[in-house]
Design a protein around this motif. Sequence first.
Motif: not given
Length: 240
Positions: A129-142
């Motif tokens: 249920g993560l939003s697009g911005g949350q996916v970017l910050r929490r998954v893709e960015l790390p």
Amino acid sequence: MSNPVGQAVLWLNDPLNWTNPGGILDRLGEHLAMSAAAVLLGCLVAWPVGLWLGHSGRGGGLVVLVSNVTLAVPTLALLTILPLTFLGFGRSSVVVALAVFAVPPLLANAYTGVRQADPEARDAARGMGLSGGQVLRRVELPLAVPYLAAGFRTATVQVVATAALASFVNGGGLGQIIRAGFGLDIAAGGGQIIAGGVLVAGLAVLVELVLALVERLVTPRPLRPVRRRANRRAAAVPGS
């Protein structure tokens, strides 16, 4: 010692050349300040754009186009054109020109880092249920950290080496030492020219070694094999 190399050794060993106003320490401070400002400006522009385009899955052609266009414009040309604008001669125009030079590796590695993120981790985050911005910050960015670090390292070393051209527009830096040497008779200034070149090259090598260590420290251990691939990608970005 009458040969230029010997003169360079003598020049570098003269304490007054280090401590006098306009000496090596002053010029080194100017050089580092210009380079840091340029890389910071490049990061502020390139990283958000690259990360967002990588996250959206669009804009790959734009990244290639921007990188190619900025690489195709010689830094010296920008250094001679920008002073004729409202920026004027001096530090501001130099920082902007060097920032343009820093953008290609920063942009390309940010985009590639996000696109190379594990699709399963991305899908799992969306399934939670993560939003697009949350996916970017929490998954893709790390997961993009190795690529961001590699791009930062490449951009910084290139900027530090190229900042020597700042002396052409009264921007200061270590290049001023080389320029002053050319202003003398070649027999008298040859040693100073070589000394200035050695200082610029030595600083670039030192920055490379320090950032290589920093890159290793900020990259999580499980991602270090990825970091090595990111280094190869960064090295493949052509210089100008």
